[in-house]
Design an enzyme around this catalytic site. Sequence first.
Site, PDB file in Angstrom:
ATOM      1  N   HIS A 140       0.818  -1.218   0.000  1.00  0.00           N
ATOM      2  CA  HIS A 140       0.000   0.000   0.000  1.00  0.00           C
ATOM      3  C   HIS A 140       0.854   1.273   0.000  1.00  0.00           C
ATOM      4  O   HIS A 140       0.368   2.349   0.334  1.00  0.00           O
ATOM      5  CB  HIS A 140      -0.963   0.016   1.192  1.00  0.00           C
ATOM      6  CG  HIS A 140      -2.061  -1.007   1.076  1.00  0.00           C
ATOM      7  ND1 HIS A 140      -2.913  -1.321   2.106  1.00  0.00           N
ATOM      8  CD2 HIS A 140      -2.445  -1.787   0.047  1.00  0.00           C
ATOM      9  CE1 HIS A 140      -3.769  -2.255   1.715  1.00  0.00           C
ATOM     10  NE2 HIS A 140      -3.498  -2.558   0.464  1.00  0.00           N
TER      11      HIS A 140
ATOM     12  N   CYS B 135       2.891  13.918 -12.955  1.00  0.00           N
ATOM     13  CA  CYS B 135       3.826  13.148 -13.806  1.00  0.00           C
ATOM     14  C   CYS B 135       4.363  11.898 -13.100  1.00  0.00           C
ATOM     15  O   CYS B 135       5.066  11.101 -13.708  1.00  0.00           O
ATOM     16  CB  CYS B 135       4.955  14.039 -14.319  1.00  0.00           C
ATOM     17  SG  CYS B 135       6.191  14.461 -13.066  1.00  0.00           S
TER      18      CYS B 135
HETATM   19  P1  NAD Z   1      -7.405  -2.862  10.250  1.00  0.00           P
HETATM   20  O1  NAD Z   1      -7.455  -1.607  11.062  1.00  0.00           O
HETATM   21  O2  NAD Z   1      -8.517  -3.205   9.353  1.00  0.00           O
HETATM   22  O3  NAD Z   1      -7.240  -4.130  11.216  1.00  0.00           O
HETATM   23  C1  NAD Z   1      -6.326  -4.189  12.249  1.00  0.00           C
HETATM   24  C2  NAD Z   1      -6.429  -5.600  12.844  1.00  0.00           C
HETATM   25  O4  NAD Z   1      -5.414  -5.706  13.820  1.00  0.00           O
HETATM   26  C3  NAD Z   1      -7.758  -5.916  13.535  1.00  0.00           C
HETATM   27  O5  NAD Z   1      -8.232  -7.160  13.067  1.00  0.00           O
HETATM   28  C4  NAD Z   1      -7.365  -6.011  15.018  1.00  0.00           C
HETATM   29  O6  NAD Z   1      -8.123  -6.981  15.727  1.00  0.00           O
HETATM   30  C5  NAD Z   1      -5.918  -6.399  14.916  1.00  0.00           C
HETATM   31  N1  NAD Z   1      -5.102  -6.024  16.068  1.00  0.00           N
HETATM   32  C6  NAD Z   1      -5.259  -4.966  16.908  1.00  0.00           C
HETATM   33  N2  NAD Z   1      -4.275  -4.967  17.832  1.00  0.00           N
HETATM   34  C7  NAD Z   1      -3.477  -6.022  17.547  1.00  0.00           C
HETATM   35  C8  NAD Z   1      -2.305  -6.545  18.141  1.00  0.00           C
HETATM   36  N3  NAD Z   1      -1.749  -5.961  19.212  1.00  0.00           N
HETATM   37  N4  NAD Z   1      -1.733  -7.669  17.613  1.00  0.00           N
HETATM   38  C9  NAD Z   1      -2.284  -8.277  16.527  1.00  0.00           C
HETATM   39  N5  NAD Z   1      -3.403  -7.823  15.934  1.00  0.00           N
HETATM   40  C10 NAD Z   1      -3.992  -6.714  16.431  1.00  0.00           C
HETATM   41  O7  NAD Z   1      -6.028  -2.792   9.476  1.00  0.00           O
HETATM   42  P2  NAD Z   1      -5.532  -3.465   8.124  1.00  0.00           P
HETATM   43  O8  NAD Z   1      -6.014  -4.869   8.051  1.00  0.00           O
HETATM   44  O9  NAD Z   1      -4.084  -3.160   8.061  1.00  0.00           O
HETATM   45  O10 NAD Z   1      -6.280  -2.689   6.936  1.00  0.00           O
HETATM   46  C11 NAD Z   1      -6.643  -1.346   6.906  1.00  0.00           C
HETATM   47  C12 NAD Z   1      -5.798  -0.384   6.052  1.00  0.00           C
HETATM   48  O11 NAD Z   1      -5.272   0.584   6.946  1.00  0.00           O
HETATM   49  C13 NAD Z   1      -4.597  -0.912   5.351  1.00  0.00           C
HETATM   50  O12 NAD Z   1      -4.778  -0.684   4.001  1.00  0.00           O
HETATM   51  C14 NAD Z   1      -3.384  -0.075   5.847  1.00  0.00           C
HETATM   52  O13 NAD Z   1      -2.637   0.409   4.746  1.00  0.00           O
HETATM   53  C15 NAD Z   1      -4.006   1.067   6.546  1.00  0.00           C
HETATM   54  N6  NAD Z   1      -3.346   1.570   7.793  1.00  0.00           N
HETATM   55  C16 NAD Z   1      -1.990   1.447   8.011  1.00  0.00           C
HETATM   56  C17 NAD Z   1      -1.420   1.904   9.230  1.00  0.00           C
HETATM   57  C18 NAD Z   1       0.083   1.796   9.444  1.00  0.00           C
HETATM   58  O14 NAD Z   1       0.839   1.866   8.507  1.00  0.00           O
HETATM   59  N7  NAD Z   1       0.550   1.601  10.703  1.00  0.00           N
HETATM   60  C19 NAD Z   1      -2.229   2.443  10.224  1.00  0.00           C
HETATM   61  C20 NAD Z   1      -3.601   2.562   9.962  1.00  0.00           C
HETATM   62  C21 NAD Z   1      -4.128   2.092   8.760  1.00  0.00           C
HETATM   63 ZN    ZN Z   2       5.528  16.381 -11.970  1.00  0.00          ZN
END
Ligand code: NAD
Ligand code: ZN
Length: 256
Positions: A122, A133
Amino acid sequence: MSDQDNLLDQAKDLAARAERVAVLSGAGISAESGLPTFRTSQSGLWEQFDPETLATPQAWEKDHQMVWAWYLWRNSLVRDVAPNEAHKALGDWEKYAHVAVTTQNVDDLHERGGSTAVQHVHGTLFNFICSRCRKQYPEQVELPTEEVLRAEPPACPHCGSPIRPDIVWFGEQLPKEPWNNGVIAAQTCDIYLVVGTSAVVQPAATLPRIAQQSGAKVIEINPKRTPESSLCDVSLRMSATEALPILLEARAATRL
Ligand code: NAD
Ligand code: ZN
């Protein structure tokens, strides 16, 4: 022995024997470093805004200064936190097995935790491209000293259009190379660890299925059940920082 103890033993046994480990990680693995997941609330100025609305090409078209300010804020949140025991366990695991990480996260905590093979399907918060561009922006980006709701992004040195984070917004295509590498990792691993992802965002959620069809055992690590749980070979109701050091320890012990 409880079901979960039994499942943890199965996972340790699989981890101990695996020469090739592949990982799909999501926001949950970084939650214990203090980064909010999308489904937990935003804070400060951003409390009132929905991330699923901000992380879109439509939001950028409508108000690119606001989207830029939001990313500067997220960027500073990441810079202020450290990798946790889960990121570090995956980094240390490279001493004992081949480890390929595919992450949906846009932070750099896997890299700072010592992982050397990380595919960001992502994108990442720390690369910037031109919104028109698409050329990489080579300069450092200054972070504001206080939270702001709007900021003007730097202009592209080639065409003058505003630069944007190199992030995959909702509705945009995944970058080819990280995705292809993620598929290869899934096809060639002995175990596939699904850590801290709700496994609802496609197409990343198809990777565990590819791994399973290619003969790997899939182990889920998530304190909550997900749509993926019943499809996994082993589904652990544990946090990432609890489970990964235990699995690494099982692997390290087999080499002594
Ligand atoms: P999500 O928020 O949908 O899910 C997070 C999952 O993590 C949940 O199922 C939850 O139960 C679980 N979880 C919470 N605490 C945990 C722990 N301590 N240990 C293990 N699991 C735990 O996130 P996703 O599935 O990554 O998808 C959502 C989108 O959000 C993605 O596309 C991502 O790019 C983006 N995102 C990224 C970040 C980051 O880079 N840190 C932060 C927020 C969102
Ligand atoms: Zn440019």
